[in-house]
Design a protein around this motif. Structure first.
Motif, short mmCIF file in Angstrom:
data_model
loop_
_atom_site.label_atom_id
_atom_site.label_comp_id
_atom_site.label_asym_id
_atom_site.label_seq_id
_atom_site.Cartn_x
_atom_site.Cartn_y
_atom_site.Cartn_z
N ILE A 1 -4.66 2.60 10.18
CA ILE A 1 -4.04 1.41 9.58
C ILE A 1 -2.70 1.14 10.25
O ILE A 1 -2.40 0.02 10.67
CB ILE A 1 -3.86 1.59 8.06
CG1 ILE A 1 -5.22 1.62 7.36
CG2 ILE A 1 -2.98 0.49 7.48
CD1 ILE A 1 -5.14 1.96 5.88
N LEU B 1 -9.20 1.59 3.39
CA LEU B 1 -8.71 2.96 3.28
C LEU B 1 -9.81 3.97 3.61
O LEU B 1 -9.57 4.96 4.33
CB LEU B 1 -8.17 3.22 1.88
CG LEU B 1 -6.70 2.87 1.63
CD1 LEU B 1 -6.38 2.93 0.15
CD2 LEU B 1 -5.78 3.80 2.41
N SER C 1 -10.46 3.83 7.26
CA SER C 1 -9.35 4.46 7.98
C SER C 1 -9.46 5.97 7.91
O SER C 1 -9.21 6.68 8.90
CB SER C 1 -8.02 3.97 7.39
OG SER C 1 -6.93 4.38 8.18
N LYS C 2 -9.84 6.49 6.75
CA LYS C 2 -10.04 7.94 6.62
C LYS C 2 -11.10 8.43 7.60
O LYS C 2 -10.89 9.42 8.31
CB LYS C 2 -10.44 8.30 5.19
CG LYS C 2 -10.73 9.78 4.99
CD LYS C 2 -11.43 10.08 3.68
CE LYS C 2 -12.90 9.71 3.71
NZ LYS C 2 -13.64 10.25 2.52
N ARG D 1 2.00 5.02 0.45
CA ARG D 1 1.67 6.11 1.36
C ARG D 1 2.53 7.33 1.05
O ARG D 1 3.76 7.22 1.00
CB ARG D 1 1.93 5.69 2.81
CG ARG D 1 1.60 6.75 3.86
CD ARG D 1 2.30 6.45 5.16
NE ARG D 1 1.79 7.19 6.30
CZ ARG D 1 2.10 8.45 6.60
NH1 ARG D 1 2.93 9.13 5.83
NH2 ARG D 1 1.58 9.03 7.68
N LEU E 1 0.85 -1.19 0.00
CA LEU E 1 0.00 0.00 0.00
C LEU E 1 0.88 1.24 0.00
O LEU E 1 1.67 1.44 0.92
CB LEU E 1 -0.92 0.00 1.23
CG LEU E 1 -1.71 1.27 1.52
CD1 LEU E 1 -2.69 1.56 0.39
CD2 LEU E 1 -2.44 1.14 2.86
N ILE F 1 -5.53 9.65 7.28
CA ILE F 1 -5.91 8.51 6.43
C ILE F 1 -5.18 7.25 6.86
O ILE F 1 -5.77 6.15 6.86
CB ILE F 1 -5.64 8.84 4.95
CG1 ILE F 1 -6.55 9.98 4.50
CG2 ILE F 1 -5.83 7.60 4.07
CD1 ILE F 1 -6.30 10.45 3.08
N TYR F 2 -3.92 7.36 7.25
CA TYR F 2 -3.12 6.16 7.49
C TYR F 2 -2.95 5.80 8.96
O TYR F 2 -2.60 4.66 9.26
CB TYR F 2 -1.73 6.33 6.85
CG TYR F 2 -1.76 6.24 5.35
CD1 TYR F 2 -1.61 5.01 4.70
CD2 TYR F 2 -1.95 7.36 4.57
CE1 TYR F 2 -1.64 4.92 3.33
CE2 TYR F 2 -1.99 7.28 3.19
CZ TYR F 2 -1.83 6.06 2.57
OH TYR F 2 -1.87 5.97 1.20
N TRP G 1 -6.26 8.45 -4.69
CA TRP G 1 -5.90 7.06 -4.39
C TRP G 1 -6.46 6.19 -5.50
O TRP G 1 -7.61 6.39 -5.95
CB TRP G 1 -6.45 6.64 -3.04
CG TRP G 1 -5.55 6.99 -1.90
CD1 TRP G 1 -4.74 6.15 -1.20
CD2 TRP G 1 -5.34 8.29 -1.33
NE1 TRP G 1 -4.03 6.84 -0.24
CE2 TRP G 1 -4.38 8.17 -0.30
CE3 TRP G 1 -5.86 9.57 -1.59
CZ2 TRP G 1 -3.94 9.23 0.47
CZ3 TRP G 1 -5.42 10.65 -0.85
CH2 TRP G 1 -4.48 10.47 0.17
#
Length: 292
Positions: free
Chosen positions: A30, A218, A221-222, A17, A15, A26-27, A197
């Motif tokens: 995760i 994703l 996660s956002k 980044r 993934l 966003i991350y 993305w």
């Protein structure tokens, strides 16, 4: 650079980044291992500047990643966009800046140093200065702004992005600052989308369900990261050297959704790229169907 999450699966999904502070919401869920977000999925995070992720996506080395908006415009046949996920602004973005030692309108015939980490911002700057400011005799060179400034050189104008822009934005030798997000808004009345993305179409043909699941992670996660952003700022402050108040102001200017107005801004950017001959034509925006 790469870093792997700990898991038993020998082949986690790679993934991409963006290695900047602006994608923190966003991350973070995760990367912190939030099981409410991750479920059964495991990722190998590949982090780097936008230009590097663009190269990895274009060469098929990443199945899913953040990328520069201009990369999708150049090779739309290779990608499917993830819906409602972007990085942009509805005005000042603070981390995409042209820093100048004199008034912007007096830069004709000047050399502008452009960060090697950016594709979208460089093309945006070229179009803004030509169409919005009437500057059509500029020269652009690519380099590392921080290293050049540390060497004692003082280029007349510098385009810097990401964390470097946040560091250099108040540099005493550069009293003039043009925020590209704000300039685009003044020019078009629309938000500007710097990054998207996407999934690789080739990878999607081989593993559609896995990539749909990754896209859903994703988006989850956002939502989780944005909802708890205020709790992330103290740690981000220690890492970045910015105060919590400065970070709150910075993140308040960013958008992570790709709603109707953001889509209009993105289409306007692609139309401008086509008008300038940077891409052959404005691409259709094609999205992955992520399901439930």
């Amino acid at each position: 650079m790469t870093e792997s999450t700990e898991h038993d699966d020998p082949s986690p999904m790679k993934l991409g980044r963006i290695g900047y502070l602006n994608v923190l919401p966003i991350y973070e869920p995760i990367e912190s291992g939030d099981q409410n977000v991750l479920g059964d999925l495991h990722f190998e995070i590949v982090s780097g500047p936008p230009s590097h992720l663009n190269q990895l996506m274009a060469s098929g080395e990443l199945p899913i990643s953040a990328m520069s908006s201009v990369e999708y415009g150049r090779r739309p046949e290779q990608y499917l966009l993830i819906p409602d996920l972007a990085i942009g602004s509805r005005g000042p973005v603070q981390s995409v800046l042209l820093l100048s030692r004199k008034d912007i309108r007096n830069l004709n015939d000047a050399d502008i140093l452009v960060s090697a980490q950016t594709h979208t911002s460089a093309t945006l700057l070229h179009m803004l200065l030509k169409d919005h400011y009437g500057l059509d005799k500029l020269r652009y060179t690519t380099g590392n702004a921080t290293a050049i400034l540390e060497s004692g050189e003082r280029p007349l104008a510098i385009l810097c992005i990401g964390d470097e822009a946040l560091t250099l934005r108040n540099h005493s030798d550069y009293p003039v600052r043009l925020d590209l997000g704000e300039a685009w808004r003044e020019w078009t009345g629309l938000p500007f989308i710097f990054g998207l993305w996407a999934v690789s179409r080739a990878a999607f043909e081989k593993q559609p369900e896995q990539l749909r699941a990754a896209a859903r992670v994703l988006l989850a996660s956002k939502r989780a990261g944005v909802s708890r952003l205020s709790t992330l700022l103290p740690a981000a402050s220690q890492a970045s050297g910015m105060s919590v108040e400065e970070l709150a102001d910075y993140f308040a200017g960013l958008v992570y959704d790709l709603g109707p107005e953001e889509l209009d801004g993105l289409r306007a950017f692609y139309a401008a790229l086509a008008r300038h001959g940077i891409i052959e034509k404005a691409p259709d925006l094609e999205f992955i169907e992520i399901g439930n």
